[in-house]
Design an enzyme around this catalytic site. Sequence first.
Site, short mmCIF file in Angstrom:
data_model
loop_
_atom_site.label_atom_id
_atom_site.label_comp_id
_atom_site.label_asym_id
_atom_site.label_seq_id
_atom_site.Cartn_x
_atom_site.Cartn_y
_atom_site.Cartn_z
N GLY A 1 6.16 3.20 -1.30
CA GLY A 1 4.80 3.57 -0.88
C GLY A 1 4.69 5.07 -0.75
N ASN A 2 3.64 5.53 -0.10
CA ASN A 2 3.53 6.96 0.18
C ASN A 2 2.75 7.16 1.47
OD1 ASN A 2 0.60 7.33 -0.53
ND2 ASN A 2 1.37 6.59 -2.51
N TYR A 3 2.62 8.40 1.90
CA TYR A 3 2.06 8.69 3.23
C TYR A 3 0.53 8.72 3.27
CZ TYR A 3 6.72 10.06 4.82
OH TYR A 3 8.03 10.06 5.18
N SER A 4 -0.14 8.37 2.20
CA SER A 4 -1.61 8.43 2.21
C SER A 4 -2.16 7.53 3.33
CB SER A 4 -2.17 7.98 0.87
OG SER A 4 -3.55 7.81 0.98
N ALA B 1 -3.89 7.58 -3.64
CA ALA B 1 -2.60 8.14 -4.03
C ALA B 1 -1.83 7.00 -4.71
CB ALA B 1 -1.86 8.63 -2.80
#
Length: 400
Positions: A209-212, A277
Amino acid sequence: MMLKGKKIVLGITGSIAAYKAAYLLRLFIKKGAEVQVVITPAGKEFITPVTLSALSGKPVVSEFFTANDGTWHSHVDLGLWADAMVIAPATASTIGKMAHGVADNMLITCYLSSKAPVFIAPAMDLDMFAHPSTQQNLETLRSYGNYIIEPGIGELASHLEGKGRMEEPERIIEYLEHYFGRRQSLREKKIVITAGPTYEKIDPVRFIGNYSSGKMGFALAEACAENGAEVTLITGPVALKTHFSSIHRIDVESAEEMYEAALKSFPTADAAIMCAAVADYSPEAPSDVKIKRTADDMLLRLKPNKDIAAALGQMKRDDQILVGFALETNDAVNNALAKMNKKNLDFIVLNSLEDEGAGFRYDTNKVTIIEKNGCSTEYDSKPKSEVADDIVELLSSYMQ
Ligand code: CTP
């Protein structure tokens, strides 16, 4: 200017902050608004109708009937007369009754009959405000499309410090001016927005995943909806809620699901804003069972995901507008320009991580917008909701 000639129903309830309502009323009148005060029985314990009728130039309405001559006050007429209804201060009790349609006084019946936008400025002690039932009621009222003017933090009448103090009258006026100042520039337009991160499955319990946080995309969806648009918000996993009935939310998890939803929604849309993102890669062969730990190194082979923005750019008609975002850490402007051209975007919103207070997780953002005609505008660092307003303003100018 914006409030001149506007018809406001000002609802006052039984809170110590009712004294501030007199000042709020005066400010409305000074701005040229016409105000009808509706006060609850408890409200009259805190401020006298004489003061309020003197300031508004109209008799204050409180009961269903005038006591001496039995004249019936029509809450339906009042509800329809209003351009806006402002309930300030709103007690926990009134908020609860509004949320559940308990129509036992003139103010609540007016609220239920009103077709005008409703603005609620809560005022109460910090523990009452923080209580889950108050929060749930406010959430319910938001979901009905009402606007909550959040209370401030500071010293309360109880001498405790915390959140619960009714917002200052000047700020309430600003809030309404901002509302009436909006141009409804996207009325009847259909806008698709992607937001948040994507989760790419590794095995049943793990993902890439990512921090969005999704905050920018959700702020955009709200700004579009406030300007009259019908929004399809395609969002990855986020902890955010949507508050407008004109936002149709589609929850997805992976880049592939987001791609499918976006491609399906775009043909009937007037514009799309690609704010998500999206993971560029996903595990080539996600495991159906939990991957076990071994002593060896682990190699996860990734395959490229489809580029949603580029796909929409390819299918874009002349009457559609496509907006992208670029998150860059270096050589920001050149990278953003290249992305705009490659994906056939009309303009691109550049977040540079070289700027402080920009990008993921912050409530503020600092952007530069680059248009396909080469025009580039650098904006100051500001709350994401205001960045969304800037983007919507530019988008509207493309759609006239
Ligand atoms: N985007 C998309 N689908 C993808 C990747 C990106 O729709 N699979 C969109 C984003 O929503 C954003 C724009 O493309 O509007 C640029 O995203 P970004 O991640 O900055 O660009 P990439 O093309 O992925 O380039 P890179 O990660 O190499 O910088």
